[in-house]
Write a protein that holds these residues in place. Sequence first.
Motif, PDB file in Angstrom:
ATOM      1  N   THR A   1       0.840  -1.180   0.000  1.00  0.00           N
ATOM      2  CA  THR A   1       0.000   0.000   0.000  1.00  0.00           C
ATOM      3  C   THR A   1       0.880   1.237   0.000  1.00  0.00           C
ATOM      4  O   THR A   1       2.109   1.142  -0.023  1.00  0.00           O
TER       5      THR A   1
ATOM      6  N   PHE B   1      -1.336   5.327   4.286  1.00  0.00           N
ATOM      7  CA  PHE B   1      -2.395   4.402   4.676  1.00  0.00           C
ATOM      8  C   PHE B   1      -2.020   3.691   5.974  1.00  0.00           C
ATOM      9  O   PHE B   1      -2.882   3.198   6.696  1.00  0.00           O
TER      10      PHE B   1
ATOM     11  N   TRP C   1       2.294  -5.209   6.373  1.00  0.00           N
ATOM     12  CA  TRP C   1       2.191  -4.123   5.407  1.00  0.00           C
ATOM     13  C   TRP C   1       3.518  -3.899   4.709  1.00  0.00           C
ATOM     14  O   TRP C   1       4.568  -3.942   5.346  1.00  0.00           O
TER      15      TRP C   1
ATOM     16  N   THR D   1       5.188  -0.824   2.341  1.00  0.00           N
ATOM     17  CA  THR D   1       4.955   0.537   1.841  1.00  0.00           C
ATOM     18  C   THR D   1       6.193   1.025   1.094  1.00  0.00           C
ATOM     19  O   THR D   1       6.900   1.916   1.551  1.00  0.00           O
TER      20      THR D   1
ATOM     21  N   TYR E   1      -2.656  -5.610  -3.209  1.00  0.00           N
ATOM     22  CA  TYR E   1      -2.278  -4.193  -3.163  1.00  0.00           C
ATOM     23  C   TYR E   1      -3.518  -3.373  -2.835  1.00  0.00           C
ATOM     24  O   TYR E   1      -4.584  -3.566  -3.432  1.00  0.00           O
ATOM     25  N   VAL E   2      -3.375  -2.464  -1.888  1.00  0.00           N
ATOM     26  CA  VAL E   2      -4.447  -1.577  -1.463  1.00  0.00           C
ATOM     27  C   VAL E   2      -4.050  -0.147  -1.821  1.00  0.00           C
ATOM     28  O   VAL E   2      -3.015   0.342  -1.358  1.00  0.00           O
ATOM     29  N   GLY E   3      -4.860   0.506  -2.661  1.00  0.00           N
ATOM     30  CA  GLY E   3      -4.553   1.885  -3.023  1.00  0.00           C
ATOM     31  C   GLY E   3      -4.496   2.143  -4.513  1.00  0.00           C
ATOM     32  O   GLY E   3      -3.976   3.163  -4.949  1.00  0.00           O
TER      33      GLY E   3
ATOM     34  N   MET F   1      -8.610  -2.227  -4.227  1.00  0.00           N
ATOM     35  CA  MET F   1      -7.663  -3.254  -3.781  1.00  0.00           C
ATOM     36  C   MET F   1      -7.738  -4.398  -4.781  1.00  0.00           C
ATOM     37  O   MET F   1      -8.816  -4.719  -5.297  1.00  0.00           O
TER      38      MET F   1
END
Length: 380
Positions: free
Chosen positions: A62, A66, A92, A94, A117-119, A297
């Motif tokens: 992400t 976040f 996570w 980043t 993947y988030v974002g 996501m």
Amino acid sequence: MRRRTFIKSAGAAGVSALLAGCTGGSGTEQTTTDSGGSTQTETTSSTGTTVGGEDQTLVVGTYGSFVDAPSTSPGPWLKDQFESEFDATLEWQTPDAGVNHYIERALRGVESGADLYVGLDAQMLVRVDEKLDDALFAPAEGLSRLGDVNEQLEFDPDGRAVPYDTGYISLVYDETQSEGGKFTAPETFDGLLDPEYEGALLAQNPTSSATGLAFLLHTIDAKGEDGYLDYWAELKENDVRVLGNWSDSYTAYSNGEAPMVVSYSTDQVYANESGADMAKHQIRFLNDQGFANPEGMAPFADAASPDLASEFMDFMLRPEVQAEIAVRNVAFPATTTAELPEEFAKYAHEPPEAVTFSYDRLQGNLSGWTDEWAREFASK
């Protein structure tokens, strides 16, 4: 009269949030170099699960804020809640280059090292598909709450990215920046060109900023593909200042360098929480519209734990989780089932009309639009 200033750039680059930091739990440390040449260390599980049938590990990529924004972030809360309900550990990732980090790994033939993947937004997804021949993400399958997602926010025709929140791009303006009476932002895109607003607007570079790109796309929607460059030429003539990213422009706005900035319609949420003067945080939707930029996501095609990734995505779509993400990420839920707290809803403004670009409209056009903008303005 303000001195005319316009951003100088080497040209259009891939749109990504340049985010700092990297988190992770136990596993194997890898030192990698991203496309910008910076080195980072990330911690991942080599297989996605622990040895001996113990708890699974879900690795989620992400963007940095976040997980570790200066105010609040959804990441730590989501990790605690998910781990308390599932026999799993959430790690996570980043990377500084955001999703570009995973694009570069794929180009080098290296596994993603993550499950989800988030974002993502539509613009990022188009960039991914332009850069790679093989699929980076897989279709999201087995989600029981997919039907709760607002259909207007869905942006991936291939069903890979599932929206989990959305923001609306608007103008934020300061009523106190006026020599006589209150400063008032214009109501239309054409109004921004009036002489009274010379030097009054701070915007972001659409080749390096998500908010800047959203504003550019909104001008394309308003003025058409044949007219947006002429509109930007008039903005430039009226002394618009284009800075690198949202943080740069908002800092300049907070320092009183201009009375208007391209930002988010949830700006008053922050202002209310910090006890700021609300007169300095007024919202204007140009043409009574806000550009919607839903975030999604998507599971990686080479995910080590695809079933666990699906469980996490369903978890993210729960009504109570959607509301918590919205409050902590200062955004709006992507589902129709979430209920926002009254205080938050009071200061989070939704536009009379939402404007957004579908994946299909962006595909084959996005790079051309941003390249043309950069050639006309960023290099001068």
